[in-house]
Design an enzyme around this catalytic site. Structure first.
Site, PDB file in Angstrom:
ATOM      1  CG  ASN A  40      29.380  39.539  34.073  1.00  0.00           C
ATOM      2  OD1 ASN A  40      29.963  39.256  33.032  1.00  0.00           O
ATOM      3  ND2 ASN A  40      29.134  38.655  35.021  1.00  0.00           N
TER       4      ASN A  40
ATOM      5  NE  ARG B 228      33.334  37.205  33.101  1.00  0.00           N
ATOM      6  CZ  ARG B 228      32.735  36.445  32.207  1.00  0.00           C
ATOM      7  NH1 ARG B 228      31.534  36.766  31.769  1.00  0.00           N
ATOM      8  NH2 ARG B 228      33.316  35.377  31.746  1.00  0.00           N
TER       9      ARG B 228
ATOM     10  CG  HIS C 121      34.520  29.663  34.129  1.00  0.00           C
ATOM     11  ND1 HIS C 121      34.469  28.412  33.565  1.00  0.00           N
ATOM     12  CD2 HIS C 121      33.569  30.392  33.518  1.00  0.00           C
ATOM     13  CE1 HIS C 121      33.528  28.377  32.639  1.00  0.00           C
ATOM     14  NE2 HIS C 121      32.971  29.579  32.588  1.00  0.00           N
TER      15      HIS C 121
ATOM     16  NE  ARG D 105      32.538  28.271  25.065  1.00  0.00           N
ATOM     17  CZ  ARG D 105      32.757  28.921  26.203  1.00  0.00           C
ATOM     18  NH1 ARG D 105      33.941  28.910  26.753  1.00  0.00           N
ATOM     19  NH2 ARG D 105      31.785  29.585  26.792  1.00  0.00           N
TER      20      ARG D 105
ATOM     21  CD  GLU E 291      30.888  33.899  37.243  1.00  0.00           C
ATOM     22  OE1 GLU E 291      29.775  33.494  36.867  1.00  0.00           O
ATOM     23  OE2 GLU E 291      31.887  33.917  36.519  1.00  0.00           O
TER      24      GLU E 291
END
Ligand code: ADP
Length: 403
Positions: free
Chosen positions: A7, A97, A185, A246, A388
């Site tokens: 990942n 990922r 996501h 962000r 994940e």
């Protein structure tokens, strides 16, 4: 089957090794081995940390030789204190990922030269992430030979979004250039949707769900018929909610104004919007919600403003997802903030009381996935611990078993 998950993010590379037998386990298993490279914590130094049930490894390596650092990470699987396999050949499959899969990939896929070329091509849309993902794939080719590799795309769960949700109302040219909402996501939203359907004892295809992934990056997904029909992140992971560093959505004219009036370059705007905005930008303290709430306790007004904006925008976007769905059977909170902050969950749900959605006032959340709505709530509300890496491992297992 031993499944290695890679990942790779912009500043770190997280990896883990799972072992799955002939059937998928009912509960998410603990990985046999976990490793992380932090590329940016110290200048020019890559920090490698490996943990297993038996031992631990910590090393500082020159960050400029990235393949060498990844090699050390991989070697810790079969050498030294952290050894969990006798031989690299024991690894059956490697799952990656991959942040951007564009419009073509609706699900996880075995990596071929064509898939690699597509990931490379899509680097233009994810200039920080896709090259790091490709680097991981190539490192595996170099150090583990022709072991099967699988790409699990962050965008895939959103790839069937209707055009009305995906296409920006700019010039029609944008559509042809691939400038559209992709959403991110996806692996987390998909896991949470599957998991909550399982906990509700319902078929996912019959449910209308909103999943709130609130971590350093934040996004919501509106889920119907088992896939995302709307989401807050857009062409890039900058759109939508206010996040740790962000900004989320801002009036695009602000950027034109800053370019014209203050001479900002594209790179400077990129830095401001991605790294210096959000909770950090407004509070001036931190991107971490824990530090923000602590500062609020000490009367810091900018910290209070940062949290107020965060909550306002979360409520506003939740309203948008609700209208895209036209109803709601389950609401899920996940990610570092979603899983841990009762304050954010309560504030997000407060205006939903007029729809009869009520949280249990105690919201006792354990390490298990938990129902947090009151018994008389019109819709159930959940905290799901996102998985994940496990989802990537599960996809690898399914692809290999069914091939
Ligand atoms: P990433 O998006 O990098 O995977 P995470 O999902 O781990 O990040 O979320 C990280 C964020 O979660 C932290 O920046 C912090 O704001 C928040 N967080 C973690 N623990 C708590 C907590 N106990 N209370 C409030 N916020 C928390």
């Amino acid at each position: 089957m031993k499944i290695l998950v890679m990942n790779a993010g912009s500043s770190s590379q997280k990896s883990c090794l799972y072992e799955i037998g002939n059937a998928l386990p009912a509960k998410v298993p603990e990985p046999l081995w976990e490793a992380k490279i932090d590329w940016t914590h110290q200048p020019n130094v890559a920090e490698l940390k490996v943990t297993t049930g038996k031992g631990e490894l910590k090393a500082e390596l020159p960050a400029d030789d990235r393949p060498q650092v990844i090699q050390q990470l991989l070697q810790s699987l079969w050498t030294g204190e952290t050894q969990v396999i006798a031989d690299p050949q024991e690894i059956t499959v490697v799952g990656h990922r991959v942040v951007h899969g564009g419009q073509d990939y609706h699900s996880s896929i075995r990596i071929t030269p064509d898939v690699k070329a597509a990931i490379d091509r899509l680097s233009a849309l994810a200039p920080v992430h896709n090259p790091a993902n490709l680097e991981g794939i190539e490192a595996i080719e170099q150090f583990l030979g022709d072991v099967p590799q699988v790409a699990v795309f962050d965008t895939a769960f959103h790839a069937q979004m209707p055009d009305a949700a995906a296409i920006y109302p700019g010039e029609y040219d944008w559509v042809e250039k691939g400038i559209r909402r992709y959403g991110f996501h996806g692996t987390s939203h998909r896991y949470c949707a599957d998991r909550v359907a399982e906990l509700m004892g319902r078929n996912l295809n019959e449910l209308r769900l909103i999943t709130c992934h609130l971590g350093n990056g934040c996004s919501l997904a509106a889920i119907q018929n088992g896939h995302s029909i709307d989401t807050t992140m857009g062409f890039t992971p900058l759109d939508g909610l206010m996040m740790g560093t962000r900004s989320g959505s801002v009036d695009p004219s602000i950027l034109i104004y800053l370019m014209r009036q203050e001479g900002y370059t594209a790179d400077q705007l990129d830095q401001v919007l991605n790294k210096k905005s959000g909770l950090l930008g407004i509070s001036g303290i931190s991107n971490d919600l824990r530090s923000i709430t602590e500062a609020i306790e000490f009367g810091n007004t900018r910290a209070k403003l940062a949290l107020d904006i965060y909550i306002h925008r979360l409520r506003r976007e939740l309203g948008g997802m609700l209208m895209s769905l036209g109803g709601l059977d389950g609401l899920v909170f996940t990610g570092g903030v979603g899983e841990n902050s009762a304050r954010v969950r309560s504030a997000a749900c407060e205006p939903l009381s007029w729809l009869g959605i009520k949280l249990d006032p105690h919201q006792f959340v354990s390490r298990e996935d938990t129902l947090i709505s009151a018994p008389d709530s019109a819709t159930s509300v959940w905290v799901i611990h996102t998985q994940e890496d496990w989802t990537i491992a599960r996809d690898c297992w399914e692809i290999l078993v069914n091939s």
